[in-house]
Design an enzyme around this catalytic site. Structure first.
Site, mmCIF file in Angstrom:
data_model
loop_
_atom_site.group_PDB
_atom_site.id
_atom_site.type_symbol
_atom_site.label_atom_id
_atom_site.label_comp_id
_atom_site.label_asym_id
_atom_site.label_seq_id
_atom_site.Cartn_x
_atom_site.Cartn_y
_atom_site.Cartn_z
ATOM 1 N N HIS A 481 0.908 -1.396 -0.020
ATOM 2 C CA HIS A 481 -0.125 -0.040 -0.007
ATOM 3 C C HIS A 481 0.784 1.314 -0.110
ATOM 4 O O HIS A 481 0.447 2.238 -0.559
ATOM 5 C CB HIS A 481 -0.980 0.164 1.196
ATOM 6 C CG HIS A 481 -2.119 -0.886 0.835
ATOM 7 N ND1 HIS A 481 -2.736 -1.542 2.043
ATOM 8 C CD2 HIS A 481 -2.950 -1.230 -0.064
ATOM 9 C CE1 HIS A 481 -3.633 -2.186 1.461
ATOM 10 N NE2 HIS A 481 -3.777 -1.966 0.265
ATOM 11 N N ARG A 588 -10.721 7.817 -15.583
ATOM 12 C CA ARG A 588 -10.856 6.372 -15.510
ATOM 13 C C ARG A 588 -11.805 5.952 -14.438
ATOM 14 O O ARG A 588 -10.981 5.716 -13.302
ATOM 15 C CB ARG A 588 -9.334 6.145 -15.436
ATOM 16 C CG ARG A 588 -8.595 6.209 -16.651
ATOM 17 C CD ARG A 588 -7.099 5.565 -16.669
ATOM 18 N NE ARG A 588 -6.339 5.484 -17.956
ATOM 19 C CZ ARG A 588 -5.443 6.190 -18.216
ATOM 20 N NH1 ARG A 588 -4.956 7.337 -17.619
ATOM 21 N NH2 ARG A 588 -4.873 6.153 -19.711
ATOM 22 N N ARG A 624 -15.404 8.259 -18.507
ATOM 23 C CA ARG A 624 -15.427 7.390 -19.202
ATOM 24 C C ARG A 624 -16.215 6.244 -18.561
ATOM 25 O O ARG A 624 -16.018 5.892 -17.544
ATOM 26 C CB ARG A 624 -13.863 6.843 -19.494
ATOM 27 C CG ARG A 624 -13.800 5.485 -20.271
ATOM 28 C CD ARG A 624 -12.531 5.185 -20.571
ATOM 29 N NE ARG A 624 -11.609 4.503 -19.612
ATOM 30 C CZ ARG A 624 -10.594 4.083 -19.912
ATOM 31 N NH1 ARG A 624 -10.029 4.389 -21.034
ATOM 32 N NH2 ARG A 624 -9.922 3.791 -18.776
ATOM 33 N N GLU A 718 -9.973 3.372 -30.120
ATOM 34 C CA GLU A 718 -8.795 2.658 -29.368
ATOM 35 C C GLU A 718 -8.798 1.309 -30.570
ATOM 36 O O GLU A 718 -7.670 0.585 -30.294
ATOM 37 C CB GLU A 718 -9.354 2.186 -28.148
ATOM 38 C CG GLU A 718 -9.363 3.368 -27.160
ATOM 39 C CD GLU A 718 -9.756 2.806 -25.749
ATOM 40 O OE1 GLU A 718 -8.943 2.816 -24.897
ATOM 41 O OE2 GLU A 718 -11.089 2.317 -25.599
ATOM 42 N N ASN A 741 -2.921 4.412 -26.223
ATOM 43 C CA ASN A 741 -2.378 3.051 -25.912
ATOM 44 C C ASN A 741 -2.825 1.985 -26.279
ATOM 45 O O ASN A 741 -2.213 0.961 -26.634
ATOM 46 C CB ASN A 741 -2.512 3.196 -24.210
ATOM 47 C CG ASN A 741 -2.188 4.689 -23.535
ATOM 48 O OD1 ASN A 741 -1.341 5.011 -23.899
ATOM 49 N ND2 ASN A 741 -2.844 4.899 -22.527
ATOM 50 N N ASP A 742 -4.123 1.681 -26.286
ATOM 51 C CA ASP A 742 -4.898 0.981 -26.923
ATOM 52 C C ASP A 742 -4.803 0.601 -28.401
ATOM 53 O O ASP A 742 -4.490 -0.213 -29.038
ATOM 54 C CB ASP A 742 -6.371 0.330 -26.379
ATOM 55 C CG ASP A 742 -6.349 -0.194 -25.199
ATOM 56 O OD1 ASP A 742 -5.772 -1.259 -24.912
ATOM 57 O OD2 ASP A 742 -6.972 0.410 -24.279
ATOM 58 N N ARG A 752 0.359 -4.314 -25.061
ATOM 59 C CA ARG A 752 0.959 -3.285 -24.341
ATOM 60 C C ARG A 752 1.749 -3.755 -22.966
ATOM 61 O O ARG A 752 2.417 -2.624 -22.309
ATOM 62 C CB ARG A 752 0.063 -1.997 -24.502
ATOM 63 C CG ARG A 752 -1.127 -2.436 -23.211
ATOM 64 C CD ARG A 752 -2.247 -1.330 -23.326
ATOM 65 N NE ARG A 752 -2.276 -0.449 -22.286
ATOM 66 C CZ ARG A 752 -3.120 0.307 -22.235
ATOM 67 N NH1 ARG A 752 -4.268 0.349 -22.811
ATOM 68 N NH2 ARG A 752 -3.278 1.229 -21.156
ATOM 69 N N CYS A 789 -6.597 11.068 -25.643
ATOM 70 C CA CYS A 789 -6.513 11.053 -24.159
ATOM 71 C C CYS A 789 -5.413 9.984 -23.909
ATOM 72 O O CYS A 789 -5.296 9.315 -22.872
ATOM 73 C CB CYS A 789 -7.635 10.734 -23.592
ATOM 74 S SG CYS A 789 -8.367 9.295 -23.939
HETATM 75 C C1 PEP Z 1 -6.085 4.359 -24.152
HETATM 76 O O1 PEP Z 1 -6.028 3.172 -24.656
HETATM 77 O O2 PEP Z 1 -5.220 4.946 -24.694
HETATM 78 C C2 PEP Z 1 -6.601 4.785 -23.086
HETATM 79 C C3 PEP Z 1 -6.501 6.187 -22.747
HETATM 80 O O3 PEP Z 1 -7.244 4.190 -22.197
HETATM 81 P P1 PEP Z 1 -6.512 3.036 -21.020
HETATM 82 O O4 PEP Z 1 -5.145 3.327 -21.174
HETATM 83 O O5 PEP Z 1 -7.009 3.511 -19.760
HETATM 84 O O6 PEP Z 1 -6.606 1.928 -21.644
HETATM 85 MG MG MG Z 2 -7.600 1.985 -23.462
#
Ligand code: PEP
Ligand code: MG
Length: 857
Positions: A481, A588, A624, A718, A741-742, A752, A789
């Protein structure tokens, strides 16, 4: 375990499997069962179960019963060739169904004309675990009539009665064994019965009402344990607790090898961007190779494990809590017992009060502490010692240390970390007994790098962090923690530095390079100068950017770019506002609820969103919808194990499979005031049909709650599918926000979270840039804005390219907002467009980065 009765899923003629004209079924290659020649046109659930899979062609479905029996039903033979024609599934993977629920409707006439046969095998596909003890064949059956009875093969899982004690032996299916959360749930279930229930493993046993005693058994996945219940409702208690454990408590799925939770500014995108430079976190492999040092290395470079990356330069401050002395001898037992009970009540009340306002990780810690304090075996042990003449303080210390030692003795790192929580509680109760303030505040001179044997969570929360620039502890673990809190507080931190840390004296100059997993002790002038230069440059850049952070974000030639922040808690919102964020581009929401055992209620969700909306003080808040599944499991929502979770039930697919959960979240968002501050964003969209389904759910939630104002409903881009069809999606979505990211992992087919491909997983790959360009064009067709984002929005090398591609909103980590705003202010649209066009024609991400480094606005 009770026998499992399967009722007929179809109306028709039941036959033995041998009657199926296909050796795969007739020879039991898929498992044992029976077959039904249907006369009806709907397949129903033969028992209560979870849907493990629905075949893409809709002709077959697999269920799992709470006891673990897996049932495959395959409508007709070779019906996969129909490619879905004639089949209408009524459920999706992960759904919970009850006996008799419709599963798949089918066109019987079409099957009769076009399929090889319509006979439908109903197969138990894990016959090694379950045997069919009774089957009804060679007769007409109706839907819901008993058809097969299964019993577990494992004769060990049969309740045995000895006197008034009932025993049941089971094999634990929980991925992480019985750790804190399952232990708490088992205790909760046990409290519904009056019988005493114990769990034993390898000659040792623990009362199920005591989470600590259960954890101390060190039960792991696959362990055989025996439950023994004594009392009037022993059999029911055993059935309930045994079934709870066998049901998996949502923890059956294998844990992901590495966490994929994003951390803006810490991932490969940002490190490539040189923001983190040489201070990037050491890889897990590098860190694993290190052994905690027992003496200070001659070069003064003491290795540790990164708990929270970053660099700090300062001097050692030693965190030593004065030992609280307690005397063994007590007053009379009644007085001591009353004193202990009062102290426990004081601490419990304080925990409850603090939980009321805490969010995120802090709230999770407080909840864990409350559960530990409520442990009846702990109080019973202390009361017993008091009865023998011990003082309340001595009795409490003895009881709690025995439990903490038991947890440490398991050798399980996760449980050993919970021992820290026990010691924290020991101290709090002892202080309450002594009538002292429970908030211990230690103060240190500015620039202190705190060194400690270990830091307890409550100490860290109570520290005056203004003077602390980082910390390093001898023990601890990266998942403790304290580590989580350090990351949330943005303090660089190292754990597991080993006993050598104790050799460092107060005031020793230090460089804490937490990202690289190193503490430089008494660094030489050259090392200090290098670290100082890097630190100063970063500080100066941040200072200058922060000074201008309140300005509206525009390019040099006046084009408005919204500079938003990504949030996971109300604290993040506060940091975002202080850093000049103009809104939140991604809340998130799953981060608010990951540590929970049960789904959050509408009211709880509203309270959390409202707190964040209030902190944002009128700025737009893009909420989201829950993005759980895949690498973000939620304990309260069991998702069956999947071979490839990133391509499975995650994002909005989970919401659509659990309409009640989606509805609760939509209602909670609609209840936030002022109406209109919240916008809603849908994760992992792959088709317009999904957006329409969410829109329908939103309209229904709005109608049910009397909400009349328009609520913006946007989508995340995504998946490559969404990027390519952005024009179609934008015709009905109010805005588009790219989750790079996705999008990067799906476009490049690189997980990833997989370290072996991590260095190539770069959102500046031309393929990803082209998908971003396509998204912006699609949005523009319908006049809808496109934002980013994902991690690229926090990468200074990417920002000019994104703007050149048509992105008008950037949502980054709160701390980076000032620098992003400062950067945007230096750009002109024409230069960005030319730069983006050149980037899209590069042949690799590395080339794009080289180009981006030479870009001068
Ligand atoms: C992403 O996929 O870029 C995104 C912002 O969502 P997460 O990183 O929470 O999957
Ligand atoms: Mg994502």
């Amino acid at each position: 375990m009770k026998p499992i009765i399967l009722t007929s899923p179809l109306q028709g003629w039941a036959s033995p499997l041998e009657a199926v004209p296909d050796p795969v079924f007739a020879e039991r290659m898929m498992g044992d069962g029976i077959a039904v020649d249907p006369t009806g046109d709907c397949l129903h659930a033969p028992c209560d179960a979870v849907v493990l899979s629905v075949h893409a062609s809709g002709h077959a479905i697999t269920l799992r019963t709470p006891e673990g029996a897996e049932i495959l039903m395959h409508i007709g033979l070779d019906t996969v060739a129909l490619g879905g024609r004639g089949f209408t599934p009524c459920v999706v993977e992960g759904a919970t169904v009850q006996r008799g629920d419709p599963l798949i409707r089918f066109d019987l006439d079409l099957l009769v004309c076009e399929a090889r046969a319509v006979i439908t095998p109903v197969i138990v596909t894990n016959p090694e675990r379950f045997t069919i003890v009774r089957r009804e064949t060679d007769r007409l059956v109706g839907v819901g009539e008993a058809m097969m009875t299964l019993e577990p093969r494992d004769s060990a899982d049969v309740a045995v009665v000895e006197g008034d004690t009932v025993r049941r032996t089971i094999v634990v299916p929980l991925v992480h064994g019985i750790h804190a959360r399952p232990a708490a749930r088992i205790g909760e279930t046990a409290r519904k019965f009056v019988s005493e229930v114990k769990i034993s493993k390898d000659e040792r046993d623990g009362n199920v009402r005591s989470p600590v005693a259960l954890m101390a058994l060190g039960v792991k996945l696959g362990d055989e344990i025996t439950l023994a219940a004594t009392g009037p409702d022993a059999a029911d208690a055993l059935a309930a607790i045994g079934d709870l454990i066998l049901g998996g408590m949502g923890e059956r799925a294998p844990a992901p090898a590495t966490s994929k939770f994003p951390r803006e500014g810490g991932g490969p995108e940002a490190t490539n961007g040189s923001a983190a430079g040489s201070w990037a976190p050491a890889s897990a492999g590098e860190q694993e190779a290190r052994k905690p040092a027992t003496t200070l290395p001659a070069d003064g470079r003491l290795p540790g494990v990164t708990a929270s990356p970053g660099i700090a330069i300062g001097q050692a401050g030693l965190f030593r809590l004065a030992e609280i002395t307690v005397t063994r001898e007590g007053a009379d037992a009644t007085t001591e017992r009353a004193a202990l009970d009062a102290a426990l009540a004081t601490v419990t009340t304080r925990l409850a009060t603090k939980s009321g306002t805490a969010t995120g990780a802090e709230r999770a810690i407080l909840t864990a502490h409350t559960a530990l304090l409520d442990d009846p075996t702990l109080t019973a042990a202390a009361h017993a010692a008091i009865a023998q003449g011990d003082s309340a303080a001595y009795a409490w210390r003895t009881a709690i240390r025995a439990q903490a030692d038991a947890l440490k003795a398991t050798g399980d790192a996760r449980l050993a970390e919970r021992a820290d929580d026990m010691l924290d509680l020991e101290r709090q109760v002892l202080r309450a007994l002594a009538g002292e303030d429970l908030d211990e505040r230690l103060s240190f001179p500015p620039g202190t790098i705190l060194l400690a044997d270990d830091l307890l969570p409550s100490h860290l929360l109570g520290l005056d962090t203004a003077s602390i620039v980082g910390f390093c502890v001898e023990r601890g673990g990266p998942t403790s923690h304290v580590a989580i809190l350090a990351a949330t507080m943005g303090l660089p931190a190292l754990v597991a530095a080993g006993p050598a840390l104790a050799e460092i004296t107060a005031g020793t100059p230090l460089i804490l390079d937490a990202g690289a997993g190193l503490l430089h002790v008494a660094p030489d002038a050259e090392t200090l100068a290098t670290a100082q230069t890097a630190f100063d440059a970063q500080t100066e850049r941040r200072r200058a950017a922060l000074a201008n952070a309140a300005r509206e974000c525009r390019t040099q030639d006046g084009v408005r770019i919204e500079a938003f922040a990504n949030l996971g808690s109300a604290d993040d919102a506060d940091s975002a506002v202080r850093n000049g964020a103009e809104g939140c581009g991604l809340l998130r929401t799953e981060f608010l609820f990951l540590e929970r055992d049960s789904a959050p209620s509408v009211e709880e969700q509203t309270a959390d969103y409202q707190r964040i909306a209030d902190t944002l003080d009128g700025r737009p808040l893009i909420v989201r919808l829950l993005d759980i599944g895949g690498d973000k499991p939620a304990p309260y929502l069991p998702i069956a194990a999947e071979e490839n979770p990133a391509l499975g039930l995650r994002g909005i697919r989970v919401g659509l499979a659990h309409p009640e959960m989606l509805d609760a979240q939509l209602r909670a968002i609609l209840a936030v005031r002022p109406a209109g501050q919240c916008r809603i964003m849908v994760p992992m969209i792959a088709s317009l049909a999904e957006l329409r389904a969410v829109r329908k759910a939103l309209d229904a939630a709005a109608a049910a709650t009397g909400h009349t104002e328009h609520v913006a409903l946007g989508i995340m881009i995504e998946t490559p599918a969404a990027a390519i069809t952005a024009d179609l999606l934008a015709s009905e979505a109010d805005f588009l926000s790219i989750g790079t990211n996705d999008l990067t992992q799906y476009a490049l087919a690189m997980d990833r979270g997989n370290p072996t491909v991590a260095s190539d997983l770069d959102g500046l790959h031309p393929a990803v840039l082209r998908l971003i360009a396509r998204t912006c064009e699609g949005g523009a067709v319908h006049g809808k804005w496109t934002g980013v984002c994902g991690g690229l929005a926090s990468d200074p090398l990417a920002v000019p390219i994104l703007i050149g591609l048509g992105v008008t909103e950037l949502s980054s980590a709160p701390a980076l907002v000032p620098e992003i705003k400062a950067l945007v202010a230096t750009l002109t649209i024409d230069a960005c467009r030319a730069h983006a066009a050149a980037a899209m024609n590069c042949i690799s991400a590395a080339d794009v980065r080289t180009l981006a480094r030479s870009f001068r606005p």
